[in-house]
Design an enzyme around this catalytic site. Structure first.
Site, PDB file in Angstrom:
ATOM      1  CD  GLU A 265      -2.576  -0.972   2.292  1.00 16.32           C
ATOM      2  OE1 GLU A 265      -2.349  -0.266   3.351  1.00 16.32           O
ATOM      3  OE2 GLU A 265      -3.441  -1.852   2.522  1.00 16.32           O
TER       4      GLU A 265
ATOM      5  CD  GLU B 264      -3.410  -5.728   4.377  1.00 10.77           C
ATOM      6  OE1 GLU B 264      -4.228  -5.063   4.779  1.00 10.77           O
ATOM      7  OE2 GLU B 264      -2.284  -5.724   4.675  1.00 10.77           O
TER       8      GLU B 264
END
Ligand code: FCB
Length: 466
Positions: A189, A372
């Protein structure tokens, strides 16, 4: 630890979900080699921050500055550094065939550049061997937010100079583990790092530099990633290389031109800079002027790379509105749902379908996996010592159903990893937000598998035909 079907059915909420998922499992759609498991990250679970020569990271500094909301630290976290065997056993008992973890950069290169700490590598060596023994494919991520403080002192992601140290670190780790670990994710991320750590102040290093700070941090992570990908590829022809991004559909709150433009701007910042840079060697048009001040000749070619596998983290979509005076002139409107997690994040499972189809339709259907997906809830330990987290079961079931729909519609998805195996140190929220399939009692370090763990274990068992 053995979980019987009876244990599983004893958990009422999970049992209620089973018939639906069990019949779904029989429908075609999940290939035999589909990856099922969970994700974690080093800083959030390992503890042992001063053990075996680990150096300080930006999150240690951030915590020491009193910037963690509940005042907790990751000093012990889940003590996974010492309890990893027990944690791998939990994964094995849940029939996982994959696990994504991150390697702590400050364990491997404690001072950011120069000497490699063999003892830090030894820990991951032990972990990888344990995973392989359990039949679990390790997917290793090199940067899940714990930059060595020494590099931050040299500018961190605001500086172009991180590419060299990051590639050196990548080389050191893959030289040691590359004979057994074949899947290497570079970053986790980069958008979240850039936005919350550099543009705003919520995450380490908490700089609050605004728009240009965000774009610089994104671009420099992209450059470091490009350098690391090339460094690893040069020595490991058989490695599957990729990265992990957080992807959130950006939907305008109203059909007004200004809300629509805000959604496009935030989509560019949140979703596209990282992915378009890597896959296309381009940046979104809407940011072209701003990027022109940062990008140097040759950068785009250095960023683009033919990755093998892309990790997608999905939690919720964004409902965007025009907000003059705010960063990128965007704000958040009301999401069209009554379901929210304990993070205040809206539960909108169809966003996962949208994201997966977007990779198919916009980027030529590269191989992806959900790296995720999960939810924090205010779990309660019942009198019988169990955690009946029916909301989390529902969250997972609903998202897996959307994943299945995307697969059926041709999305090239190869796996689903839940966030997270264990309750853990949730960054600025400290230990107060629980995302685990397994509860962790931080005082005793006792692990309590929740209903969601049992439900997911049973689901994976069925879907894998075990
Ligand atoms: C993601 C992070 C992960 C965890 C989850 C809840 O953005 O990658 O470490 O904090 O959110």
């Amino acid at each position: 630890m053995r979980l019987t079907r009876r244990d599983f059915l004893a958990t009422t909420a999970a049992a209620a979900m089973l018939p639906r998922m069990a019949s779904a499992a029989k429908t075609p759609g999940f290939p035999q080699d589909f990856l099922w498991g969970a994700s974690t990250s080093a800083y959030q679970i390992e503890g042992a921050l001063e053990t075996d020569g680990r150096g300080p990271s930006i999150w240690d500094t951030f915590a020491a500055q009193g910037r963690i909301q509940d005042g907790s630290t990751a000093t012990q976290a889940c003590d996974h550094y010492h309890r990893f065997r027990e944690d791998v056993a939990l994964m094995r008992a849940a029939h996982f065939n994959a696990y994504r973890f991150s390697v702590a950069w400050p364990r491997i290169v404690p001072t950011g550049s120069g000497a490699v700490n063999a003892k830090g590598l030894d820990f991951y060596d032990r972990l990888v061997d344990e995973l392989l023994k359990a039949g679990i494919r390790p997917l290793a991520c090199l940067y899940h937010w714990d930059m060595p403080q020494a590099l931050q002192d040299q500018g961190g992601w605001q500086s172009r100079a991180m590419a060299g140290p990051f590639a050196d670190y990548a080389r050191a780790v893959t030289r040691r583990l590359g004979d057994r670990v074949k899947d290497w994710m570079m970053l986790n991320e980069p958008n979240v790092v850039a936005i919350f750590g550099h543009g705003l102040t919520e995450h380490a290093p908490g700089l609050g530099l605004g728009e240009m700070g965000v774009l610089r941090a994104l671009h420099h992570q992209n450059l470091a990633q490009g350098a690391a990908l090339r460094a690893i590829r040069a020595e490991h022809g058989d490695a599957r290389l990729g990265t992990v991004t957080s992807v959130q559909p950006c939907r305008p709150e109203t059909p007004s031109d200004s809300d629509r433009a805000a959604a496009i701007r935030w989509d560019a910042v949140w979703n596209r800079v990282a992915v378009d840079g890597l896959l296309r060697g381009a940046f979104p048009d809407v940011l072209a002027d701003k990027m022109a001040d940062i990008v140097q000749p040759g950068d785009l070619a250095a960023i683009k790379f033919p990755v093998d596998l892309l990790g997608i983290n999905y939690y919720s979509p964004n409902t965007m509105r025009h907000a003059p005076g705010r960063m990128f002139e965007v704000g958040w409107g009301k999401a069209p749902t009554d379901r929210f997690t304990a993070m205040g994040w809206p539960v909108q499972p169809d966003g996962l379908y949208e994201v997966l189809m977007e990779f198919k339709n916009l980027y030529g259907n590269p191989a992806t996996f959900v790296a995720e997906n999960g939810a924090a809830y205010d779990d309660v330990v019942s009198a019988n010592g169990q955690v009946h987290d029916s909301e989390r079961v529902r969250y997972l079931a609903d998202h897996i159903a959307e994943l299945r729909r995307a697969l059926a519609d041709g999305a090239n998805v190869r796996g689903y990893l839940a966030w997270s195996l264990l309750d853990n140190f949730e960054w600025a929220f400290g230990l107060s937000k629980r995302f685990g399939l397994v509860r962790v009692e931080y005082d005793s370090q006792k692990r309590i598998p929740k209903d969601s763990y049992r439900w997911f274990a049973e689901f994976v068992k069925q879907v894998r035909g075990l």
